[in-house]
Enzyme design. Structure first.
Site, PDB file in Angstrom:
ATOM      1  CD  GLU A  47      -2.058   1.248   3.010  1.00  0.00           C
ATOM      2  OE1 GLU A  47      -1.675   0.762   4.013  1.00  0.00           O
ATOM      3  OE2 GLU A  47      -3.291   1.888   3.237  1.00  0.00           O
ATOM      4  CG  ASN A 108      -4.737   4.067   0.588  1.00  0.00           C
ATOM      5  OD1 ASN A 108      -3.931   3.700  -0.172  1.00  0.00           O
ATOM      6  ND2 ASN A 108      -4.564   3.965   1.783  1.00  0.00           N
ATOM      7  CE  LYS A 125      -7.228   1.365   3.912  1.00  0.00           C
ATOM      8  NZ  LYS A 125      -5.963   1.584   4.423  1.00  0.00           N
ATOM      9  CD  GLU A 144      -5.463   4.705   5.931  1.00  0.00           C
ATOM     10  OE1 GLU A 144      -4.818   3.889   6.633  1.00  0.00           O
ATOM     11  OE2 GLU A 144      -6.016   4.427   4.854  1.00  0.00           O
ATOM     12  CB  CYS A 170      -4.125  -1.465   4.678  1.00  0.00           C
ATOM     13  SG  CYS A 170      -3.213  -1.581   6.162  1.00  0.00           S
ATOM     14  CG  ASN A 195       1.850   1.399   4.447  1.00  0.00           C
ATOM     15  OD1 ASN A 195       2.654   2.744   4.240  1.00  0.00           O
ATOM     16  ND2 ASN A 195       1.762   0.661   3.396  1.00  0.00           N
TER      17      ASN A 195
HETATM   18  N1  ING Z   1      -3.294   0.584   8.592  1.00  0.00           N
HETATM   19  C1  ING Z   1      -3.886  -0.349   9.628  1.00  0.00           C
HETATM   20  C2  ING Z   1      -4.463  -1.378   9.291  1.00  0.00           C
HETATM   21  O1  ING Z   1      -5.800  -1.733   9.301  1.00  0.00           O
HETATM   22  C3  ING Z   1      -5.006  -0.476  12.120  1.00  0.00           C
HETATM   23  C4  ING Z   1      -4.669   0.641  10.589  1.00  0.00           C
HETATM   24  C5  ING Z   1      -3.766  -0.642  12.866  1.00  0.00           C
HETATM   25  C6  ING Z   1      -5.995  -0.820  12.372  1.00  0.00           C
HETATM   26  C7  ING Z   1      -3.855  -1.541  13.925  1.00  0.00           C
HETATM   27  C8  ING Z   1      -6.367  -1.493  13.508  1.00  0.00           C
HETATM   28  C9  ING Z   1      -5.116  -2.028  14.179  1.00  0.00           C
HETATM   29  O2  ING Z   1      -3.593  -2.539   9.438  1.00  0.00           O
HETATM   30  C10 ING Z   1      -4.176   0.957   7.485  1.00  0.00           C
HETATM   31  N2  ING Z   1      -3.280   1.631   6.625  1.00  0.00           N
HETATM   32  O3  ING Z   1      -5.311   0.665   7.324  1.00  0.00           O
END
Ligand code: ING
Length: 315
Positions: A47, A108, A125, A144, A170, A195
């Site tokens: 991503e 995204n 996304k 985001e 993601c 990411n």
């Molecule tokens: N990043 C993360 C993901 O879904 C996140 C956001 C991190 C959600 C940790 C829940 C827990 O992996 C992106 N860019 O969506």
């Protein structure tokens, strides 16, 4: 005759905020050369593979973030060397990037390019995590919802490179609906970049759960939708913020068949026999034979939770 496609997850290490697109593209070309040497047919990049994960920064004036977006359609001039090298090698690829459309919409985005260099499809996304306004409680922002609109292309799949393929990005990987929509269209391969910050103050949890959740969602979904799932990380410490690695290739049984071991630029590969997806689709997860959609309605008609009423008598 089995339909084997050699798929590579091309994990990338950190991209610094001031790192040029040329540098990121050159790193991806190096990974393509490794893929060529290893007979890979399709490479999945992360991503936002051209820039640092800029939603970690707050900017009052969103237009000041324009330098992180690609304007208009691919290939951009900076990305053309990547497209040219992939075409020369006869390798298809998934590329994640921030898209700024001609009419000013921000997504995204990921594109799928086949082994002849043709852009087969685009995905934007759908599930945007995080928040849209500055949150002082967080060590890092996750904006985001500020810098992107929810995707408007749904979850398409395409017949390409001998199989039926779809894309996600993601956070999408955490939602079963993502995979089910594509597997209801026959998806045999679902590829995605991510990411994922190591710390998420909105969902405080012990550190080891970050990787556990990363893998369980892709493994369970590969099994429940009888498809290959490829997850490719942008990993390592970007401007002080740790992003998890754990790039992996999961086969329709749910077993992980390749796993990255570093937090840097690393190619993992697996010869995916797409016909392995058929067994599940024709037996345990034969949707036509086993699903009971008459009971599933609220999955699409209701967004949030509606609990049963409190029993007045109990008060
Ligand atoms: N990043 C993360 C993901 O879904 C996140 C956001 C991190 C959600 C940790 C829940 C827990 O992996 C992106 N860019 O969506």
């Amino acid at each position: 005759m089995s339909r084997i496609i050699n798929i590579g997850a091309a994990q990338m290490g950190p991209i610094a905020p001031d790192e040029s697109r040329v540098s990121a593209v050159n790193r991806m070309i190096e990974l393509l050369k490794q893929a060529k040497d290893r007979g890979v047919n399709l490479v999945v990049f992360p991503e936002l593979a051209l820039t640092t994960f800029f939603p970690r920064y707050y900017e009052e004036d969103i237009s000041k973030m324009d330098m992180h977006y690609e304007r208009g359609e691919m290939p951009t001039p900076e990305c053309k060397p990547l497209f040219d090298k992939a075409k020369e090698f006869g390798i298809g690829f998934y590329l994640g990037y921030a898209e700024l459309t001609e009419d000013g919409h921000r997504f995204n985005t990921a594109i799928l390019v086949d082994d002849t260099g043709k852009i087969v499809g685009k995905y934007r996304k759908v599930h945007l995590p995080g928040h849209s306004e500055y949150d002082g409680k967080r060590p890092w922002q996750h904006l985001e919802k500020r810098y992107f609109e929810p995707g408007d292309l749904g979850f398409p799949v395409w017949r390409t490179m001998g199989g039926i393929m779809g894309m996600a990005i993601c956070n999408d990987r955490r939602w079963p609906e993502t995979y089910r929509v594509m597997s209801l269209k026959g998806a045999e391969v679902i590829m995605l970049g991510y990411n994922t910050p190591d710390v998420n103050t909105s969902a405080p949890e012990p550190n080891h759960l970050r990787m556990f959740h990363n893998h369980i969602v892709m493994q369970a979904s590969a099994y429940q939708n009888s498809c290959f799932v490829i997850g490719t990380a942008k990993a390592g410490i970007e401007d002080g913020c740790m992003l998890i690695g754990g790039s992996c290739i999961v086969q329709p049984s749910g077993e992980m068949v390749a796993l990255a071991s570093s937090l840097g630029d690393e190619l993992i590969t697996y010869a995916c026999d797409l016909d392995l997806a058929k067994m599940g689709k024709e037996t345990v997860f034969n949707y036509a034979k086993h699903r009971r959609i008459e009971h599933y309605g609220i999955i699409t008609s209701q967004t949030g939770v509606i609990e049963p009423p409190l029993d007045e008598a109990a008060e």
